[in-house]
Design an enzyme around this catalytic site. Structure first.
Site, PDB file in Angstrom:
ATOM      1  N   TRP A 153     -93.675 101.516  10.762  1.00  0.00           N
ATOM      2  CA  TRP A 153     -92.364 102.060  10.402  1.00  0.00           C
ATOM      3  C   TRP A 153     -92.366 102.852   9.101  1.00  0.00           C
ATOM      4  CZ3 TRP A 153     -91.980  99.886   5.706  1.00  0.00           C
ATOM      5  CH2 TRP A 153     -92.673  98.685   5.506  1.00  0.00           C
ATOM      6  N   ASN A 154     -93.467 102.850   8.353  1.00  0.00           N
ATOM      7  CA  ASN A 154     -93.360 103.377   6.986  1.00  0.00           C
ATOM      8  C   ASN A 154     -93.593 104.881   6.863  1.00  0.00           C
ATOM      9  OD1 ASN A 154     -96.079 102.941   7.578  1.00  0.00           O
ATOM     10  ND2 ASN A 154     -96.623 102.751   5.434  1.00  0.00           N
ATOM     11  N   LYS A 177     -96.635 103.892  20.840  1.00  0.00           N
ATOM     12  CA  LYS A 177     -95.633 102.837  20.686  1.00  0.00           C
ATOM     13  C   LYS A 177     -95.183 102.784  19.240  1.00  0.00           C
ATOM     14  CE  LYS A 177     -95.394  98.248  19.824  1.00  0.00           C
ATOM     15  NZ  LYS A 177     -94.113  98.278  19.161  1.00  0.00           N
ATOM     16  N   GLY A 230    -101.198  99.671  10.709  1.00  0.00           N
ATOM     17  CA  GLY A 230    -100.323  98.517  10.500  1.00  0.00           C
ATOM     18  C   GLY A 230    -101.015  97.488   9.635  1.00  0.00           C
ATOM     19  N   GLY A 231    -100.632  96.239   9.819  1.00  0.00           N
ATOM     20  CA  GLY A 231    -101.155  95.162   8.991  1.00  0.00           C
ATOM     21  C   GLY A 231    -102.422  94.536   9.573  1.00  0.00           C
ATOM     22  N   GLU A 252    -106.147 101.812  10.589  1.00  0.00           N
ATOM     23  CA  GLU A 252    -105.725 102.262   9.266  1.00  0.00           C
ATOM     24  C   GLU A 252    -104.798 101.176   8.753  1.00  0.00           C
ATOM     25  OE1 GLU A 252    -104.132 103.185   6.354  1.00  0.00           O
ATOM     26  OE2 GLU A 252    -102.810 104.594   7.383  1.00  0.00           O
ATOM     27  N   LEU A 253    -105.368 100.280   7.958  1.00  0.00           N
ATOM     28  CA  LEU A 253    -104.599  99.119   7.484  1.00  0.00           C
ATOM     29  C   LEU A 253    -104.170  99.367   6.041  1.00  0.00           C
ATOM     30  CD1 LEU A 253    -106.935  96.432   9.091  1.00  0.00           C
ATOM     31  CD2 LEU A 253    -105.052  97.698  10.138  1.00  0.00           C
ATOM     32  N   CYS A 286     -99.552 102.546   2.411  1.00  0.00           N
ATOM     33  CA  CYS A 286    -100.851 101.887   2.529  1.00  0.00           C
ATOM     34  C   CYS A 286    -101.734 102.217   1.335  1.00  0.00           C
ATOM     35  CB  CYS A 286    -101.536 102.288   3.828  1.00  0.00           C
ATOM     36  SG  CYS A 286    -101.596 104.045   4.076  1.00  0.00           S
ATOM     37  N   GLU A 385    -101.343  92.469  -0.535  1.00  0.00           N
ATOM     38  CA  GLU A 385    -100.635  93.738  -0.369  1.00  0.00           C
ATOM     39  C   GLU A 385     -99.151  93.414  -0.251  1.00  0.00           C
ATOM     40  OE1 GLU A 385    -100.903  95.920   3.355  1.00  0.00           O
ATOM     41  OE2 GLU A 385    -100.939  97.776   2.203  1.00  0.00           O
TER      42      GLU A 385
HETATM   43  P1  NDP Z   1     -97.500  95.232  12.002  1.00  0.00           P
HETATM   44  O1  NDP Z   1     -98.947  95.352  11.778  1.00  0.00           O
HETATM   45  O2  NDP Z   1     -96.974  93.992  12.605  1.00  0.00           O
HETATM   46  O3  NDP Z   1     -96.958  96.416  12.916  1.00  0.00           O
HETATM   47  C1  NDP Z   1     -97.630  97.612  13.107  1.00  0.00           C
HETATM   48  C2  NDP Z   1     -97.462  98.036  14.549  1.00  0.00           C
HETATM   49  O4  NDP Z   1     -98.165  97.154  15.416  1.00  0.00           O
HETATM   50  C3  NDP Z   1     -96.025  98.025  15.021  1.00  0.00           C
HETATM   51  O5  NDP Z   1     -95.792  99.127  15.861  1.00  0.00           O
HETATM   52  C4  NDP Z   1     -95.967  96.719  15.801  1.00  0.00           C
HETATM   53  O6  NDP Z   1     -94.943  96.687  16.759  1.00  0.00           O
HETATM   54  C5  NDP Z   1     -97.309  96.720  16.472  1.00  0.00           C
HETATM   55  N1  NDP Z   1     -97.712  95.414  16.995  1.00  0.00           N
HETATM   56  C6  NDP Z   1     -97.297  94.180  16.629  1.00  0.00           C
HETATM   57  N2  NDP Z   1     -97.934  93.240  17.347  1.00  0.00           N
HETATM   58  C7  NDP Z   1     -98.771  93.881  18.186  1.00  0.00           C
HETATM   59  C8  NDP Z   1     -99.720  93.461  19.166  1.00  0.00           C
HETATM   60  N3  NDP Z   1     -99.917  92.172  19.443  1.00  0.00           N
HETATM   61  N4  NDP Z   1    -100.427  94.395  19.830  1.00  0.00           N
HETATM   62  C9  NDP Z   1    -100.254  95.701  19.548  1.00  0.00           C
HETATM   63  N5  NDP Z   1     -99.358  96.166  18.652  1.00  0.00           N
HETATM   64  C10 NDP Z   1     -98.637  95.271  17.966  1.00  0.00           C
HETATM   65  O7  NDP Z   1     -96.812  95.565  10.635  1.00  0.00           O
HETATM   66  P2  NDP Z   1     -95.503  94.949  10.002  1.00  0.00           P
HETATM   67  O8  NDP Z   1     -94.459  95.917  10.227  1.00  0.00           O
HETATM   68  O9  NDP Z   1     -95.227  93.547  10.444  1.00  0.00           O
HETATM   69  O10 NDP Z   1     -95.945  94.891   8.494  1.00  0.00           O
HETATM   70  C11 NDP Z   1     -96.750  93.823   8.031  1.00  0.00           C
HETATM   71  C12 NDP Z   1     -97.605  94.286   6.885  1.00  0.00           C
HETATM   72  O11 NDP Z   1     -98.588  95.197   7.370  1.00  0.00           O
HETATM   73  C13 NDP Z   1     -96.879  95.079   5.824  1.00  0.00           C
HETATM   74  O12 NDP Z   1     -96.202  94.266   4.932  1.00  0.00           O
HETATM   75  C14 NDP Z   1     -98.023  95.818   5.204  1.00  0.00           C
HETATM   76  O13 NDP Z   1     -98.712  94.956   4.327  1.00  0.00           O
HETATM   77  C15 NDP Z   1     -98.885  96.156   6.383  1.00  0.00           C
HETATM   78  N6  NDP Z   1     -98.584  97.501   6.912  1.00  0.00           N
HETATM   79  C16 NDP Z   1     -99.456  98.498   6.650  1.00  0.00           C
HETATM   80  C17 NDP Z   1     -99.159  99.778   7.055  1.00  0.00           C
HETATM   81  C18 NDP Z   1    -100.061 100.912   6.754  1.00  0.00           C
HETATM   82  O14 NDP Z   1     -99.593 102.033   6.574  1.00  0.00           O
HETATM   83  N7  NDP Z   1    -101.362 100.724   6.763  1.00  0.00           N
HETATM   84  C19 NDP Z   1     -97.934 100.095   7.766  1.00  0.00           C
HETATM   85  C20 NDP Z   1     -97.107  98.970   8.046  1.00  0.00           C
HETATM   86  C21 NDP Z   1     -97.440  97.719   7.625  1.00  0.00           C
HETATM   87  P3  NDP Z   1     -93.604  95.857  16.423  1.00  0.00           P
HETATM   88  O15 NDP Z   1     -93.046  96.439  15.176  1.00  0.00           O
HETATM   89  O16 NDP Z   1     -92.801  96.124  17.604  1.00  0.00           O
HETATM   90  O17 NDP Z   1     -94.031  94.415  16.252  1.00  0.00           O
END
Ligand code: NDP
Length: 493
Positions: A153-154, A177, A230-231, A252-253, A286, A385
């Site tokens: 979402w960021n 997605k 994502g995370g 890309e975490l 990130c 983080e």
């Molecule tokens: P997530 O890692 O949970 O979400 C990232 C994406 O993965 C979302 O689209 C999410 O969908 C999807 N997702 C969740 N579960 C699954 C699964 N089992 N299989 C496939 N896709 C899945 O990030 P959060 O939003 O919960 O953030 C958590 C932490 O991650 C943050 O606080 C930050 O530390 C880090 N982060 C890092 C980012 C970066 O730019 N590298 C970006 C965002 C977060 P859905 O939202 O529908 O669960």
């Protein structure tokens, strides 16, 4: 306030989830529901992947030349540029990220599509100087297959472009997605895609929950590549999911990126770098430079200057042009910032400013820009983080200490160095463990420059020529050019 109901985009058509289910999207600035999005079901995900598979292997897309694919990417770039302001505003309403950033980023995203549009017909293999007579051997770089792109979402428009651009240039079809936290920008982007005239199924945009939607997508048998941002915890699930389809994954975490400021630096510029690295995007980046490592000679002055700057930041409605920092995207982010700052203070860190909800902001997930002085890296805020506007500041005596502190982390994404000593800039850039180093600047990005990290920051690269390799696979072709037929393998000559 009226609520916008979005639709999925599958196989070139807008549709609801197969069972009609929807979820709410909340405006982080008000805490109110402003849009709803379909929660894609297993059936929807399957339909999207099959549409992409058909487009890639049988449909019109599979018959297009690379140059024609590139032209469609140019058209996509123009279409995105035309509505960049609107796309930015929607991203701001959905995620709370400052409009100045989202609008600028949406406009710049057009350059990513242009860059990869130009690259589409420059992806080529090699003729190999093979060690056998009468053999012509060459490699082809072919599209890897259907790509599942998972975006958070960021920075949705941006993180979509870094995946879709190279994937389409390579000839892949994609299913994207979006995060359940901010689903609207992707579904708004679907309207732009629809106008461009891609063959059906080339770009599919869906929203839904990680479970089941993300799981089913990343484990689908017809998916050949997963590009994830994502995370780390979710990344582990994604890797496990791909045990089902053996799809390679790029990750890309996040990070806990160091920003090292030497005594000889231009301090004003270094403070600007620390402010950009920690308070830009409310710290939800990130590459946030959230460990600021400052040499003893300028440490006190740095703390004074950065505290003053943090206190002067104008918080407010992220859509307002005068606002410099908006809210956090979710209550989870907010609660984490509150608890980590409190834990760090109890461990011996000094909070110079911030650490709480700002006065006058009773609704929304606003959090004050925060500066914490940390005696060492046992303090929680220096290790986790946070994804919030929280700067942890550490002191160092000499270059060796600085490198030791910078590398004392499980992450390896970004790093900043502020110094006016050229030799030191090169020396320290080499020694710091990270995928990206910025010297006397911070958070600069470009479609031309590879982006990514290692360790807990993931693997694989987005942007640049490197990203093309993530979406292609090599085929080696052996051609016997001998006038004689192939020899009988059981007759030794
Ligand atoms: P997530 O890692 O949970 O979400 C990232 C994406 O993965 C979302 O689209 C999410 O969908 C999807 N997702 C969740 N579960 C699954 C699964 N089992 N299989 C496939 N896709 C899945 O990030 P959060 O939003 O919960 O953030 C958590 C932490 O991650 C943050 O606080 C930050 O530390 C880090 N982060 C890092 C980012 C970066 O730019 N590298 C970006 C965002 C977060 P859905 O939202 O529908 O669960």
């Amino acid at each position: 306030m009226s609520v916008t109901d979005y639709q999925l985009y599958i196989n070139g058509e807008f549709c609801d989830a197969s069972d009609g289910s929807r979820f709410d999207s909340i405006n982080p600035s008000t805490g109110e529901v402003w849009a709803t999005a379909p929660a894609a079901t297993e059936q929807d995900v399957d339909r999207a992947v099959k549409a992409a598979h058909h487009a890639m292997f049988e449909g019109e897309w599979s018959k297009m030349t690379a140059t024609q694919r590139g032209h469609l990417l140019f058209k996509l770039a123009d279409a995105v540029a035309e509505v960049a302001q609107d796309l930015g505003s929607i991203e701001t309403t959905d995620s709370g990220k400052l409009a100045a950033e989202t609008r600028g980023q949406s406009a710049y995203v057009a350059d990513y599509y242009r860059y990869y549009g130009g690259m589409a017909d420059k992806i080529q293999g090699d003729v190999l100087p093979i060690d056998k007579p009468d053999m012509h051997v060459y490699t082809r770089r072919e599209p890897i297959g259907v790509v599942a792109a998972i975006v958070p979402w960021n920075a949705e428009m941006f993180l979509t472009a870094t995946k879709v651009g190279p994937a389409l240039a390579a000839g892949c079809a994609v299913v994207i997605k979006a995060s359940e936290i901010a689903p609207a920008p992707i579904l708004e982007f679907a309207k732009v895609v629809d106008q461009v005239g891609f063959p059906p199924g080339v770009i599919n945009l869906i929203t839904g929950f990680g479970e089941p939607c993300g799981r089913i997508l990343t484990s689908h048998k017809q998916v050949s590549k997963v590009a994830f941002t994502g995370g780390a915890d979710t990344a582990r699930h994604v890797i496990a999911n791909t045990a089902n389809n053996f799809a390679p994954v790029s990750l890309e975490l996040g990070g806990k990126s160091p920003l090292v400021i030497f005594d000889d630096a231009d301090l004003e510029g270094a403070v600007n770098g620390a402010v950009a690295g920690n308070f830009g995007a409310s710290g939800q980046s990130c590459v946030a430079g959230s460990r600021v490592i400052v040499q003893a000679g300028v440490y006190d002055r740095f703390i004074e200057m950065v505290t003053e700057r943090a206190q002067a930041i104008r918080l407010g409605d992220p859509l307002d042009d005068d606002t410099q920092m908006g809210p956090l995207a979710t209550q989870v982010q907010y609660d984490r910032c509150i608890s980590v700052v409190a834990a760090s203070a109890s461990e011996g860190a000094t909070i110079h400013t911030g650490g709480k909800r700002p006065d006058g902001f009773e609704t929304g997930w606003y959090f004050e820009p925060t500066v914490i002085a940390c005696p060492d890296q046992t303090i929680t805020s220096t290790r986790v983080e946070l994804f919030g506007p929280v700067m942890s500041v550490l002191k160092f005596e000499n270059e060796e200490d600085a490198i030791g502190l910078a590398n004392d982390t499980e992450f390896g994404l970004g790093a900043g160095i502020f110094t006016n000593n050229l030799a030191r800039a090169h020396r320290v850039s080499e020694k710091i463990h990270s995928g990206i180093v910025w010297v006397n600047t911070y958070r600069a990005i470009s479609p031309i420059a590879p982006f990514g990290g290692f360790g807990n920051s993931g693997y694989g690269r987005e942007a640049g020529v490197d990203a093309i390799h993530e979406f292609t696979r090599t085929k080696t072709v052996w051609i016997n050019t001998s006038p004689e037929p192939m020899a009988n393998p059981f007759v030794m000559r």
